[in-house]
Structure formats: C-alpha cells, structure tokens
Design an enzyme around this catalytic site. Sequence first.
Site, PDB file in Angstrom:
ATOM      1  N   CYS A 158       0.833  -1.202   0.000  1.00 45.57           N
ATOM      2  CA  CYS A 158       0.000   0.000   0.000  1.00 45.57           C
ATOM      3  C   CYS A 158       0.866   1.250   0.000  1.00 45.57           C
ATOM      4  CB  CYS A 158      -0.890   0.025   1.243  1.00 45.57           C
ATOM      5  SG  CYS A 158      -1.846  -1.463   1.461  1.00 45.57           S
TER       6      CYS A 158
ATOM      7  N   HIS B 145      25.049 -38.825 -18.100  1.00 46.20           N
ATOM      8  CA  HIS B 145      24.269 -39.602 -19.086  1.00 46.20           C
ATOM      9  C   HIS B 145      24.089 -38.838 -20.386  1.00 46.20           C
ATOM     10  CE1 HIS B 145      23.410 -42.726 -16.160  1.00 46.20           C
ATOM     11  NE2 HIS B 145      23.220 -41.756 -15.281  1.00 46.20           N
TER      12      HIS B 145
ATOM     13  N   LYS C  77      16.858 -17.706 -13.748  1.00 53.67           N
ATOM     14  CA  LYS C  77      17.153 -16.294 -13.413  1.00 53.67           C
ATOM     15  C   LYS C  77      18.244 -15.758 -14.340  1.00 53.67           C
ATOM     16  CE  LYS C  77      14.416 -14.901 -11.445  1.00 53.67           C
ATOM     17  NZ  LYS C  77      13.496 -15.973 -11.538  1.00 53.67           N
TER      18      LYS C  77
ATOM     19  N   GLU D  69      16.058 -22.925 -10.722  1.00 55.21           N
ATOM     20  CA  GLU D  69      15.712 -21.500 -10.564  1.00 55.21           C
ATOM     21  C   GLU D  69      16.915 -20.615 -10.857  1.00 55.21           C
ATOM     22  OE1 GLU D  69      13.133 -19.992 -10.590  1.00 55.21           O
ATOM     23  OE2 GLU D  69      13.574 -17.998  -9.802  1.00 55.21           O
TER      24      GLU D  69
ATOM     25  N   GLU E 265      17.015 -15.487 -18.129  1.00 58.00           N
ATOM     26  CA  GLU E 265      15.946 -14.547 -18.500  1.00 58.00           C
ATOM     27  C   GLU E 265      16.373 -13.095 -18.410  1.00 58.00           C
ATOM     28  OE1 GLU E 265      12.384 -14.466 -16.062  1.00 58.00           O
ATOM     29  OE2 GLU E 265      13.439 -15.357 -14.392  1.00 58.00           O
TER      30      GLU E 265
ATOM     31  N   ASN F 174      -0.750   0.903   6.023  1.00 58.01           N
ATOM     32  CA  ASN F 174       0.041   0.002   5.187  1.00 58.01           C
ATOM     33  C   ASN F 174       0.659  -1.024   6.108  1.00 58.01           C
ATOM     34  OD1 ASN F 174       1.671  -1.275   3.325  1.00 58.01           O
ATOM     35  ND2 ASN F 174       3.286   0.278   3.403  1.00 58.01           N
ATOM     36  N   GLY F 175       0.415  -2.306   5.847  1.00 58.17           N
ATOM     37  CA  GLY F 175       0.991  -3.367   6.674  1.00 58.17           C
ATOM     38  C   GLY F 175      -0.050  -4.442   6.961  1.00 58.17           C
TER      39      GLY F 175
ATOM     40  N   ARG G 127       4.164   0.962  -6.617  1.00 52.83           N
ATOM     41  CA  ARG G 127       4.120  -0.029  -5.536  1.00 52.83           C
ATOM     42  C   ARG G 127       3.047  -1.075  -5.779  1.00 52.83           C
ATOM     43  NH1 ARG G 127       6.424   2.127  -0.746  1.00 52.83           N
ATOM     44  NH2 ARG G 127       4.972   1.076   0.643  1.00 52.83           N
TER      45      ARG G 127
ATOM     46  N   TRP H 233      -2.989  -2.290  -1.576  1.00 54.02           N
ATOM     47  CA  TRP H 233      -2.588  -3.593  -2.136  1.00 54.02           C
ATOM     48  C   TRP H 233      -3.221  -4.623  -1.211  1.00 54.02           C
ATOM     49  CZ3 TRP H 233      -0.176  -6.166  -6.020  1.00 54.02           C
ATOM     50  CH2 TRP H 233       0.323  -7.428  -5.766  1.00 54.02           C
TER      51      TRP H 233
ATOM     52  N   LYS I 171       5.560  -9.806 -17.293  1.00 53.92           N
ATOM     53  CA  LYS I 171       5.488 -10.129 -15.866  1.00 53.92           C
ATOM     54  C   LYS I 171       4.407 -11.171 -15.615  1.00 53.92           C
ATOM     55  CE  LYS I 171       6.423  -9.982 -11.549  1.00 53.92           C
ATOM     56  NZ  LYS I 171       7.621 -10.747 -11.131  1.00 53.92           N
TER      57      LYS I 171
HETATM   58  C1  AGP Z   1      10.171 -15.982 -13.365  1.00 52.15           C
HETATM   59  O1  AGP Z   1      11.255 -15.096 -13.092  1.00 52.15           O
HETATM   60  C2  AGP Z   1       9.417 -15.602 -14.643  1.00 52.15           C
HETATM   61  N1  AGP Z   1       9.033 -14.266 -14.611  1.00 52.15           N
HETATM   62  C3  AGP Z   1       8.330 -16.610 -14.997  1.00 52.15           C
HETATM   63  O2  AGP Z   1       8.941 -17.867 -15.119  1.00 52.15           O
HETATM   64  C4  AGP Z   1       7.173 -16.744 -13.993  1.00 52.15           C
HETATM   65  O3  AGP Z   1       7.621 -17.402 -12.829  1.00 52.15           O
HETATM   66  C5  AGP Z   1       6.072 -17.600 -14.645  1.00 52.15           C
HETATM   67  O4  AGP Z   1       5.624 -16.932 -15.803  1.00 52.15           O
HETATM   68  C6  AGP Z   1       4.879 -17.854 -13.709  1.00 52.15           C
HETATM   69  O5  AGP Z   1       4.270 -16.640 -13.374  1.00 52.15           O
HETATM   70  P1  AGP Z   1       3.197 -16.623 -12.156  1.00 52.15           P
HETATM   71  O6  AGP Z   1       3.967 -17.015 -10.930  1.00 52.15           O
HETATM   72  O7  AGP Z   1       2.684 -15.216 -12.113  1.00 52.15           O
HETATM   73  O8  AGP Z   1       2.142 -17.629 -12.477  1.00 52.15           O
END
Ligand code: AGP
Length: 608
Positions: A2, A504, A485, A481, A488, A101-102, A27, A75, A603
């Site tokens: 928030c 293998h 990271k 992961e 991407e 906020n919190g 935010r 939020w 996103k």
């Molecule tokens: C992760 O860094 C990416 N932005 C992407 O893999 C993301 O995790 C995936 O698209 C799933 O998104 P969501 O968690 O909003 O469902």
Amino acid sequence: MCGIVGYVGNQQAAPILLEGLSKLEYRGYDSAGVAIYDGDKIIVEKCKGRLSVLSERLQGGLKINGTLGIGHTRWATHGAPSDVNSHPHINKDGKIAVVHNGIIENYLKIKDFLIKKGYTFVSDTDTEVIAHLADYYYNGNILDTVINVINKLEGSYALGIICKDNPGEFVAVRKDSPLIIGLSDDGNFAASDIPAVLPYTRSIYILEDDEIVILSRDSVTVYNTEKEIVPKEVFNVDWDVHAAEKGGHEHFMFKEIMEQPKAIRDTISTRIKEGKINLDDFKLTPEYIKDIDNVYIVACGSAYHVGVVGKYIIEKLARIHVDVDLASEFRYRAPIITDKTLIIVISQSGETADTIAALREGKKRGARVLSVVNVVGSTISRESDDVIYTWAGPEIAVATTKAYSTQLSVMYLIASYFAQEKKLLCENDVNRIINTMLQLPSYMENIIENKDNIQYFASKHYNSKDIFFIGRGVDYAVALEGSLKLKEISYIHSEAYAAGELKHGTISLIEDGTLVVALATQEALFEKMVSNIKEVKARGANVIAVVKESNKEIERVADSVIYLPDCDDLISPSLAVLPLQLFAYYVAVMRGCDVDKPRNLAKSVTVE
Ligand code: AGP
C-alpha cells in the site's frame, strides 16, 4: 504494498494527495481513497480500481475543499479489492479516519473484542479495527488515543490518522512499514515513500519503528510511545524521482531481492502461533489431510521450481505422494484424479493462462484446489477452493525473486502443517522447523551483507557463453531456478541438471573453462556431489560451489566457494537461491541488459 500520503498546510489537500499517490503507483495497488477535512466534517471518497477513477470522482481534486487530508492506495491482503475494503476507514460517527500500510496480525482478536463492545464492521479488512479502536480509546487527546491504539496492535503498520476535533493536524505512525515525513514552508507531509513528496520538498525525516508524529501546518513533532519528544535529523534527498521509486536502488529487481527477508517475515509470522503452524487460511480438515492420496503441484516457470522443492519437502515431512507438473503439460496429460487428490497451484500473478487452464482441468476432474498466490482477488485465487496468500507485496521486476521466496516459505508451512495434522511430527520436530523458519529472514540478511563476493564472481563470468547449474535433491530444484534467473535477464545460455544425470549425455558439453555452479547443501548427498564436481573438473570446468559455512572440505575440489549460514537441509533452498539471484542480477547489469524488463518477457503470461 500500500501507499500512504498525508498533508496539512496552506494548499488544497486533494490535488496534493492525488499527485502524491500517483508517485506511489509503482508499488502496485487495486484501489484508492482520500479523507479530507473540509472545515466542518471529514469527507471520504474511495473506490476500487486505478487512481484515475478516484481522480475523476474528485474532479481532479477540485470537488473537496480542505487543507488537511490523508490518501491511500491499497494492495489487498485481507479482503478482496472493493470500494468498501478500500481505505480510508472511519469510526462510527465519522470523526476519525485511518489509512494503513501493513498487516495487523491480531486483528481478529481485536475485532471480536470490539464487536462485544457493540461495534459493527462494514469491511473484510484488518485495518478497520484501527478506526474503531481509536473510537474506543478516544478521550479528546489524539496522541493519547493513538498510543493506546498502537499498544494493542501486533504486526506491521504505517498509519495516517485525522480527527475532526483536531482540524489543524494529523497523526502518522511507523512500525515495520516504511513512512517518511516531508517538511516544507507550505505545509508538512507524511508518505510511504520519498517520491510522493519530492515535487514539494527534499527535506525529510525518515521515521524509525514506534515513532508517532503530530504534523500541523507549521510544526512537526515526533514522539516515542512514552510521549517523549524524539529529536530528528533532516535528511536531504538528492535522488531524482525515478531513482526514488526504487528506494534509491538502480533496479526494482535489486530492491525486491533486498525485500525478501521482510517479505518472508510478513508471510510466515501470522501463520506461526503459540509454537504451532496455524494455516487458518484454508478449510482442509485433519480428516481430509489424512485421506489425501496424491498431491499435484502445478505451475509455470519459477513457480514450478517452487513446486519441485515442495515435492521433496511434502513427501519427506507429510509422507504424501507428490507429482509436480508444468501447467502447460498437466492440462493435456489426462491426470489420474480422485476425490482424495489435492492440487496445489502456485502463481505470483494469479493470472497465468496455462496455470488457470490447469486449475480448471483439475477441478473439472474432481480435485480440490489449494492455491498459493501473491495477488489478492486474482483469477486463480477466486477459482480455488482454498488460498494461501504470499505477502511479498507487489513485484515489479519481470524476474521473480521475493514472490518465489515467499512461495517457498509457504511450501514449508504446508508440508509442516500436513505432517503436524497427521501427527507425524513430535512437538520437538515442529519447534525445530518453526525456529528454523523464523530464523530464515536473518540468515538471508547475512547472505545479502556478503553480496560483494557474488558481484566479484559475476565480474569474472559475465562474458560466459554457457553456464551450468547442477545439484541433487532440493539443490536440483534450486539449480533450475538459478539457471532460469540467469537466462531470462542476462541472455546467457544456461542449463540446470540433476548432478547425477549429467554423465548420461550432457557432460559432453563441458569444455575447458565452462562455468559450472554446483549446489551442495545437502549433507547426505555431499559425497555424491564431490564426485560430480570432480567429473566436470576433469573435463576442464571452472566450478563455483554453494555450500553451508561449516563445510570446508569443499575447498579441496571447487575453484570457488559461496558459503551459506548453517541451517536445516530442508530450508536450505531459501538460502541457496539468494546468491544465484544476485549472481544473475550482477551478470545482467555488467552485460548492460534491461534487468527489470528483459526482452521477450512479460510479468504475467496471460496467453497460452
Ligand atoms: C520468473 O522469473 C518468470 N518471470 C516466470 O517464469 C514466472 O515465474 C512464470 O511466468 C509464472 O508466473 P506466475 O507465478 O505469475 O504464475
């Protein structure tokens, strides 16, 4: 999370509040509102939706006159986005208005107390209890009232409070949620973040926890909870507005990496009570949990990687079989589902098309769906039978970090809760797991303090062509992961491999100088990892090992070592991922990439 703005001064408050809230839009929010004293009464205008909707209702701020007011962008954490759940919240006679906020962790207990005292509630929020508690304690002295109120609150809060009987001033309070004070000749401000006041002043107070501020047109007085005046030093902001939105950091991603300890603290604190895991977020009965014969964890991208960790942990602690599926595969797989099947859907945005489709497929086949989501009121949260929210706050960078980490912490909670309800964990085990989880934020802060070490490794490898991440058990899930990271945001080709599987086939790709990041946090698998490290080194690899700090043996086999604080094997993913996030971040910055908005990515992937 928030955003709060408060103003008292010579100017009309409404336009200033709207302008300030617009600077806090980054935010993330789902509703907005203001409360303004118009010389006679407090007028509240609030609604779900974008700030533009509120601004239209306020005719750009011309509709309400008054030089004292508070504003808020919400939020949602408790209660879906709606007009009635928006802030400000008011007491029964409209004399007091509050923005917050919190998270008020004990709001249900306070709500019960106030209902017994005859108070009625109109919203589903935790914040509304503050308005009625202020009413309950109000004795004509707003400072006394506020101190009595905050002495009852548990949790995190930044507050803005106006009271009709004190028309020339408002109160601001800070505890665990950020709040700054802006000082100017034209009036004084309170805000969640610096950008909201920058158009008017660069002179600010940065508040500390448990400080209460009385602001009027010509004065600002800071008190502690003993009503003693706290001297404050003026901080002059030399940031530009754009930098200020990132808290002075260069990128949202870095800011969000830094926010992870707090995000985890917020996510787990209300779910651990009196030494027990307490998931009152969902209605799964102990009988239902005992009968679960299979769990599917379904997600995409990083959320899927959380599911891979979840599989290991739920199977180990709760002794329930778990399948982890990519959502885009699950929905076409004709999965075996009975009325004893639980599907756990994980999603930061709650809007990922593949994950929504998989959720619907699972429900159609009769499964019960529990979702782990960061956005309150999102499609996935609304279509699930139960939801556990991660309270990471809005995540702006496309590459997820704090949402991923809070999702991981919810996996620990779910696995421990299932084991607890199935009586597979004795009291000592539950205490050990709880204490380890509660220590997570400080362990993470320890790693972040040593981030320069990671930056050094990035400087050595940012021109690599291929980078491999290997691990066994939960370390393999973290390798997945770490590799994603890096890919991407830096566009370097990378692969994550189960360390035992490398020989293998894929080991043929290891050449002289190839960087291999080897995760070796699992004690029972360490010797196996040593063998795998030797295998790749024999083919010329340069190995960075990620191990716990007590493991000095690794220095005999790896070229470089990243040490983590010693912790329980099962929660080591939450620590091991941090250096990998930082490594990916620094490499991307050194390669001049657009860290927050990488090419080709969104996103929230709302297309299939
Ligand atoms: C992760 O860094 C990416 N932005 C992407 O893999 C993301 O995790 C995936 O698209 C799933 O998104 P969501 O968690 O909003 O469902």
